[in-house]
Design a protein around this motif. Structure first.
Motif, PDB file in Angstrom:
ATOM      1  N   ARG A 221       3.876 -10.150   0.470  1.00  0.00           N
ATOM      2  CA  ARG A 221       4.351  -9.405  -0.705  1.00  0.00           C
ATOM      3  C   ARG A 221       5.517 -10.140  -1.364  1.00  0.00           C
ATOM      4  O   ARG A 221       5.597 -10.231  -2.593  1.00  0.00           O
TER       5      ARG A 221
ATOM      6  N   GLU B 154      -0.394  -6.544  -3.746  1.00  0.00           N
ATOM      7  CA  GLU B 154      -0.794  -6.490  -5.159  1.00  0.00           C
ATOM      8  C   GLU B 154       0.248  -5.753  -6.010  1.00  0.00           C
ATOM      9  O   GLU B 154       0.383  -6.007  -7.206  1.00  0.00           O
ATOM     10  N   PHE B 155       0.963  -4.823  -5.348  1.00  0.00           N
ATOM     11  CA  PHE B 155       1.902  -3.952  -6.048  1.00  0.00           C
ATOM     12  C   PHE B 155       2.892  -4.723  -6.924  1.00  0.00           C
ATOM     13  O   PHE B 155       3.126  -4.394  -8.092  1.00  0.00           O
ATOM     14  N   ILE B 156       3.453  -5.804  -6.344  1.00  0.00           N
ATOM     15  CA  ILE B 156       4.445  -6.599  -7.078  1.00  0.00           C
ATOM     16  C   ILE B 156       3.823  -7.197  -8.350  1.00  0.00           C
ATOM     17  O   ILE B 156       4.421  -7.179  -9.425  1.00  0.00           O
TER      18      ILE B 156
ATOM     19  N   LEU C 276      -0.093   2.712   0.896  1.00  0.00           N
ATOM     20  CA  LEU C 276      -0.956   1.664   0.353  1.00  0.00           C
ATOM     21  C   LEU C 276      -1.462   0.754   1.469  1.00  0.00           C
ATOM     22  O   LEU C 276      -0.804   0.594   2.502  1.00  0.00           O
TER      23      LEU C 276
ATOM     24  N   MET D 151      -1.191   1.741 -11.100  1.00  0.00           N
ATOM     25  CA  MET D 151      -0.739   1.677  -9.702  1.00  0.00           C
ATOM     26  C   MET D 151       0.293   2.770  -9.415  1.00  0.00           C
ATOM     27  O   MET D 151       0.248   3.414  -8.370  1.00  0.00           O
TER      28      MET D 151
ATOM     29  N   THR E  42       1.216  -6.024  -9.902  1.00  0.00           N
ATOM     30  CA  THR E  42       0.899  -4.946 -10.845  1.00  0.00           C
ATOM     31  C   THR E  42       2.143  -4.593 -11.659  1.00  0.00           C
ATOM     32  O   THR E  42       2.060  -4.377 -12.863  1.00  0.00           O
ATOM     33  N   LEU E  43       3.284  -4.554 -10.961  1.00  0.00           N
ATOM     34  CA  LEU E  43       4.533  -4.263 -11.688  1.00  0.00           C
ATOM     35  C   LEU E  43       4.765  -5.309 -12.765  1.00  0.00           C
ATOM     36  O   LEU E  43       5.350  -5.026 -13.806  1.00  0.00           O
TER      37      LEU E  43
ATOM     38  N   GLU F  36      -3.028  -3.629  -1.166  1.00  0.00           N
ATOM     39  CA  GLU F  36      -2.344  -2.938  -2.274  1.00  0.00           C
ATOM     40  C   GLU F  36      -0.834  -3.187  -2.243  1.00  0.00           C
ATOM     41  O   GLU F  36      -0.200  -3.273  -3.296  1.00  0.00           O
TER      42      GLU F  36
ATOM     43  N   LEU G 198       7.177  -1.569   4.109  1.00  0.00           N
ATOM     44  CA  LEU G 198       5.980  -1.568   3.260  1.00  0.00           C
ATOM     45  C   LEU G 198       5.805  -0.153   2.701  1.00  0.00           C
ATOM     46  O   LEU G 198       6.422   0.783   3.200  1.00  0.00           O
ATOM     47  N   ILE G 199       4.953  -0.045   1.684  1.00  0.00           N
ATOM     48  CA  ILE G 199       4.685   1.294   1.138  1.00  0.00           C
ATOM     49  C   ILE G 199       3.599   1.913   2.026  1.00  0.00           C
ATOM     50  O   ILE G 199       2.472   1.406   2.061  1.00  0.00           O
TER      51      ILE G 199
ATOM     52  N   MET H 158      13.863   0.424  -1.270  1.00  0.00           N
ATOM     53  CA  MET H 158      13.073  -0.806  -1.186  1.00  0.00           C
ATOM     54  C   MET H 158      12.326  -1.064  -2.507  1.00  0.00           C
ATOM     55  O   MET H 158      12.321  -2.186  -3.017  1.00  0.00           O
TER      56      MET H 158
ATOM     57  N   GLN I 152       2.415  -6.763 -14.310  1.00  0.00           N
ATOM     58  CA  GLN I 152       1.245  -6.677 -15.204  1.00  0.00           C
ATOM     59  C   GLN I 152       0.382  -7.927 -15.199  1.00  0.00           C
ATOM     60  O   GLN I 152      -0.014  -8.438 -16.252  1.00  0.00           O
TER      61      GLN I 152
ATOM     62  N   LEU J 162      12.483  -8.785  -9.688  1.00  0.00           N
ATOM     63  CA  LEU J 162      11.019  -8.717  -9.595  1.00  0.00           C
ATOM     64  C   LEU J 162      10.377 -10.086  -9.801  1.00  0.00           C
ATOM     65  O   LEU J 162       9.450 -10.472  -9.095  1.00  0.00           O
TER      66      LEU J 162
ATOM     67  N   ILE K  42      12.817  -4.420  -4.688  1.00  0.00           N
ATOM     68  CA  ILE K  42      11.813  -5.457  -4.971  1.00  0.00           C
ATOM     69  C   ILE K  42      11.421  -5.507  -6.444  1.00  0.00           C
ATOM     70  O   ILE K  42      10.633  -6.341  -6.849  1.00  0.00           O
ATOM     71  N   GLY K  43      11.958  -4.591  -7.243  1.00  0.00           N
ATOM     72  CA  GLY K  43      11.770  -4.755  -8.684  1.00  0.00           C
ATOM     73  C   GLY K  43      11.049  -3.635  -9.406  1.00  0.00           C
ATOM     74  O   GLY K  43      10.586  -3.810 -10.535  1.00  0.00           O
TER      75      GLY K  43
END
Lengths: 474, 227
Positions: free
Chosen positions: B156, B107-109, B100, A1, B111-112, B104, B96-97, A367, B114, B84, A371-372
């Motif tokens: 998210r 989903e990003f959080i 994406l 990602m 994915t971080l 996405e 937001l990003i 941001m 895993q 997180l 958020i981590g």
């Protein structure tokens, strides 16, 4: 990602990314071409120096190179030849007579090294026989004792190179599709004899516009060129007793190498004909030139010859053509200097772009950290963005540069305007760039390393952001 | 069950001339499934308090305990991981990003963290449907309205099943209709999925819907009202 985001991030600002990619591409193309040209020149100079001028090894009497006197002949040449014949990797050898002479025509005089050679044997070590210019006659004939092979430059000095617009010249120009309006302008120059290229060029400048000359100048010069073949050249030198000797030779051919200074100081005649002039029963050997199968063996072969060359000096091409040797030896240095400059410019370009990108995205980075997204991932993201941006440009640049170099390697690049200047210092006016896979690989690695190093500063700057403060920015 | 506890928390900003006690001796506890609003005039310390609770800022003194962990004991890198896994954030300006899609972004959080792909996909779809964006999953933020973007932000925030969600003025940039929709969605998630929401807000609509209202003034809690 992270990789996906990084890739998408570089396309946020299409224009800026494309400018950076284009800059990298152009930088790499110019680097590849520049190095390709240098490498091509270096290789050509090496080839020309060895095959036209000095061979791989030369043996002279120990004092000959300092004091080129007729009596300083190679000691025990026959013994040496026996040893040379027994050595591995020897393509061929020749014995030469070499006498410093005055040469003259009724219009001019000059000094030069007069080489007495065996025309057929000479072909084993030298490509001079392949350097006869178009309409420049022929190579020496062993059966024609008055033959003399001179260079285009010597012909010019001795006023044996002339430019004449004859009817036949106009016909040839017509065939070459030179417009009639231009041919009409040549009428006043018809049947005039210009004894130097400068005079003829000046006459053309008066008759034609700059645009016309840029387009047709070369072909006009070429078609009007006429060598005075079979013209007599008088040579004067001192014989073994120090008495002046004079002889007459006739120009049988005109040669031209890429090295003007070699050309203007070198003429060839049959060794036997020369011996007849200085009155010896057999030809004198001032020089033994040896050609090897492999240039790399020159040093080792010379080492083997030194112990059996008492009273003589054994020199390799590196000593005989130090400019070619230096260029060959310093190629790597040139490479790193040029590529280093390009990489430095590249690094600053990348740093500037990425710092701008980070400044614009401060809030978003805040941001992400809030958020981590941890430091390692933020760092990787910035680094990947930099790498993608650079590699996109680098790959395009490498491929385009390599293709251009390959194309130009076949067609050659003709430095028309500077040709004479280059040839005066021994470099071909037409260069064939050489780009090796190793060079491309090393350059690619250097670009990657530069991109990684250049990305550290922007990436660290991103890490130093405080999420709370970053989120407050607008 | 307590999800968050603040004990005598102070945040003092020392500028060259004045000392500002932005958060002053605040002690609060939040239970699971609370729907709480922190209100107060501008400069009362709402955002600072929210930043402290979210582990984005560190208190000058006092303890912030989330799920048994005292945040002051965590190193900065541990704090990021902690955020997180345990805290969901909804910001005033969506954040937001932009490169994406809605899917996405959610989903990003995960994915971080895993998460396996299958679980990620299921959770993303479930959340985007829950916020009413099942049909806009593949739209980028620029193609969504402010209200829709904020709903993606809520999805998210919930993605990694946090202990609670912090929302800093989530309706401030929305029109009344979008704000109402967003609040309804959050209220429903709170009610049905027992998700704890803590807002800082000026918005009377949020205050009206909140079941607990904490009022700050000059960094102090002046009222803590359960409804």
């Amino acid at each position: 990602m992270t990789a996906t985001i990084a890739w998408k991030n570089i396309w946020r600002n299409h224009k800026r990314s494309l400018v950076v990619i284009t800059a990298v591409t152009l930088g790499i193309i110019s680097g590849v071409l520049l190095i390709g040209i240098l490498e091509g020149w270096s290789k050509q100079r090496l080839q020309d120096a060895i095959y036209n001028e000095v061979s791989h090894i030369q043996i002279h009497q120990a004092d000959f190179m300092n004091n080129e006197e007729i009596n300083l002949t190679v000691r025990q040449p026959d013994n040496l030849i026996r040893v040379i014949d027994s050595l591995p990797g020897v393509t061929g050898w020749v014995k030469r007579t070499r006498i410093v002479s005055m040469i003259s025509t009724p219009w001019a005089a000059s000094g030069a090294n007069l080489y007495g050679i065996n025309p057929e044997a000479e072909k084993l070590v030298s490509h001079i026989n392949q350097k006869i210019v178009p309409r420049g006659g022929r190579y020496l004939d062993a059966g024609s004792p008055s033959d003399m092979l001179i260079s285009d430059k010597t012909a010019e000095i001795l006023k044996l190179k002339q430019f004449i617009i004859a009817d036949s010249t106009l016909d040839k120009l017509r065939m070459a599709k030179v417009p009639e309006s231009l041919l009409a302008k040549l009428e006043p120059l018809k049947e005039k004899r210009f004894r130097s290229p400068v005079d003829f060029r000046n006459a053309l400048r008066k008759a034609f516009s700059k645009k016309e000359l840029d387009r047709y100048g070369a072909i006009l010069m070429d078609q009007a060129l006429d060598y005075r073949l079979r013209n007599k050249v008088q040579v004067t030198f001192s014989d073994r007793e120090g008495n002046p000797v004079q002889g007459i030779f006739r120009v049988c051919g005109i040669y031209k190498t890429t090295n003007t200074s070699f050309d203007q100081s070198t003429l060839f005649v049959n060794a036997d004909a020369l011996a007849a002039l200085y009155g010896a029963s057999e030809t004198l050997t001032h020089e033994i030139a040896i050609l090897l199968n492999d240039t790399k063996d020159a040093g080792a072969t010379a080492e083997k010859l030194i112990p059996v060359s008492t009273g003589n000096s054994v020199m390799t091409w590196k000593e005989l053509a130090p400019d070619a040797a230096m260029m060959s030896d310093y190629m790597l240095v040139y490479y790193f200097i040029f590529i280093g400059i390009i990489m430095l410019a590249l690094a600053f370009g990348i740093i500037n772009t990425m710092l701008m990108a980070i400044l614009e995205r401060t809030k978003e980075l805040g941001m992400l950290m809030a958020i981590g997204m941890n430091h390692r991932k933020v760092f990787s993201m910035i680094m990947l963005e930099t790498l993608y941006l650079t590699l996109a440009g680098a790959v395009t640049g490498m491929v385009t540069g390599w293709m251009l170099a390959a194309l130009l390697g076949r067609t050659g690049i003709h430095f028309t305007s500077w040709g004479e200047g280059f040839e005066a210092i021994g470099f071909a006016a037409k260069v064939y760039p050489v780009v090796t896979p190793a060079f491309l690989l090393i350059t690619t690695l250097m670009v990657i390393v530069t991109a990684v190093i250049a990305s550290i500063w922007p990436a660290r700057k991103a890490l130093k952001l405080n999420p709370v403060e970053a989120l407050r920015t607008e | 069950m307590k999800v968050l506890e603040l004990k005598n928390v102070n945040k003092i900003y020392n500028s060259s001339e004045v000392k500002v006690n932005a958060v002053n001796e605040v002690s609060l506890a939040f239970e699971e499934a609370e729907f709480a609003a922190i209100v107060g005039p501008s400069g009362s310390g709402k955002t600072t308090l929210l930043n402290l609770i979210g582990g984005l800022d560190t208190p000058t003194s006092g303890e912030i305990i989330i799920a048994g962990t005292d945040l002051s004991q965590l190193k900065p890198s541990q704090l990021i991981d902690f955020r997180l896994k345990n805290i969901g954030f909804v910001f005033q300006s969506y954040n937001l990003i932009p490169v994406l899609t809605a899917r996405e972004n959610v989903e990003f959080i995960m994915t971080l963290q895993q998460w396996p792909e299958k679980e990620r996909n299921e959770r993303t779809e479930e959340l985007l449907k829950a916020v009413g964006l099942g049909d806009r999953m593949n739209s980028r933020p620029s193609k969504l309205s402010g209200g829709q973007q904020q709903r993606v932000a809520v999805a998210r925030a919930l993605a990694s099943r946090p202990k609670f969600v912090l929302a800093d003025e989530p309706t401030a940039n929305l029109d009344s209709k979008s704000a109402a929709t967003l609040l309804e969605i959050m209220e429903k998630l709170n009610r049905e999925q027992k998700i704890t929401f803590i807002f800082s807000t000026h918005d009377p609509r949020v205050v009206k819907m909140a079941r607990r209202v904490i009022t700050l003034e000059d960094g102090r809690v002046i009222s803590d009202e359960l409804r």
